[in-house]
Design an enzyme around this catalytic site. Structure first.
Site, PDB file in Angstrom:
ATOM      1  N   LYS A   1       0.872  -1.448   0.050  1.00  0.00           N
ATOM      2  CA  LYS A   1       0.108  -0.058  -0.028  1.00  0.00           C
ATOM      3  C   LYS A   1       1.141   1.328  -0.190  1.00  0.00           C
ATOM      4  O   LYS A   1       1.817   1.342   0.676  1.00  0.00           O
ATOM      5  CB  LYS A   1      -0.796  -0.040   1.221  1.00  0.00           C
TER       6      LYS A   1
HETATM    7  O1  G3P Z   1      -8.179   1.916   4.679  1.00  0.00           O
HETATM    8  C1  G3P Z   1      -8.752   3.251   4.781  1.00  0.00           C
HETATM    9  C2  G3P Z   1      -9.638   3.475   5.824  1.00  0.00           C
HETATM   10  O2  G3P Z   1      -9.285   2.536   6.965  1.00  0.00           O
HETATM   11  C3  G3P Z   1     -10.048   4.764   6.421  1.00  0.00           C
HETATM   12  O3  G3P Z   1     -11.190   4.998   6.812  1.00  0.00           O
HETATM   13  O4  G3P Z   1     -13.045   5.326   8.458  1.00  0.00           O
HETATM   14  O5  G3P Z   1     -10.588   6.278   8.763  1.00  0.00           O
HETATM   15  O6  G3P Z   1     -11.774   7.134   6.912  1.00  0.00           O
HETATM   16  P1  G3P Z   1     -11.810   5.793   7.826  1.00  0.00           P
END
Ligand code: G3P
Length: 221
Positions: free
Chosen positions: A83
């Site tokens: 990633k």
């Molecule tokens: O992989 C990206 C993800 O974990 C981000 O999620 O909910 O922190 O925006 P969030």
């Protein structure tokens, strides 16, 4: 549509695998930090238990460091996908990692323009963060629509991996648009199963039969 679990929590992954609904896993530094465990061993442990692609993120931001960490992550297991945050140095590394046979998942994508660059660099996956776009008043799903259309126009092989998913409607919208993957928190996976009418309907079926006083195994006559 493929479902990846967006977590570094081993128990959540075990439950998702048990349900047969996990095609892969995505991690990031925040999700691994939350577990309080060492970085590379956590990615390796997840890669060993999940049959599909497991994304482990580099912590370096300049080209040499991304290449070095990318090779180390890819060396953990065959199903590890590197990633890489979206930047000029990141996409240069994505291209060179691909030349070395290493798949990458370009993360922190917030626009169709960024996703076009990632596909041109040869990324295996692009991760647009729909929830974070919605958080600032934008439309995350509009960006997914644009990316899916652009990738179809040029037959790019990069898969659209919808990330920062916050609720089941994001999954439904992404699948209607034709995104390849949604990476979801375990709590969203649980909610996908749920509908109050399913619960009420099952309760009524069971209580109607129970009122008969008969059993499942009762013979005729
Ligand atoms: O992989 C990206 C993800 O974990 C981000 O999620 O909910 O922190 O925006 P969030």
């Amino acid at each position: 549509m493929k479902f990846f679990l967006d977590t570094a929590d081993i128990e959540e992954i075990e439950r998702g695998l048990e349900w047969g609904m996990v095609d892969g896993v995505t991690t990031n530094p925040s999700l691994i930090a939350k577990q309080g465990k060492p970085y590379l061993p956590t990615v390796q442990a997840i890669a060993e238990m999940v049959p599909g692609p497991v994304s482990g993120e580099v912590l370096a931001t300049e080209y040499d460091g991304i290449m070095e960490q990318g090779h180390r992550l890819a060396g953990l297991a065959e199903n590890v996908v590197v990633k890489v945050p979206l930047s000029p140095a990141g996409l240069r590394a994505v291209r060179d990692l691909a030349a070395d046979g290493i798949r990458s998942n370009v993360t922190l994508c917030f626009s169709a323009a960024q996703a076009l660059l990632a596909a041109k660099a040869g990324a295996a996956f692009i991760s647009p963060f729909v929830g974070r776009v919605d958080d600032v008043g934008g439309s995350g799903m509009e960006i997914i629509e644009q990316i899916v259309a652009i990738y179809a126009n040029y037959h790019f092989e990069t898969e659209v991996l919808v990330a920062s998913v916050r609720h089941p409607l994001h999954v439904v919208q992404a699948s209607l648009i034709g995104a390849h993957v949604a990476t979801i928190p375990f709590s969203t996976l649980e909610k996908l199963y749920h509908h109050p009418l399913t619960d009420v309907g099952l309760e009524r079926f069971l209580s109607d039969w129970q009122k008969t006083g008969k059993t499942f195994d009762e013979k005729a006559g």
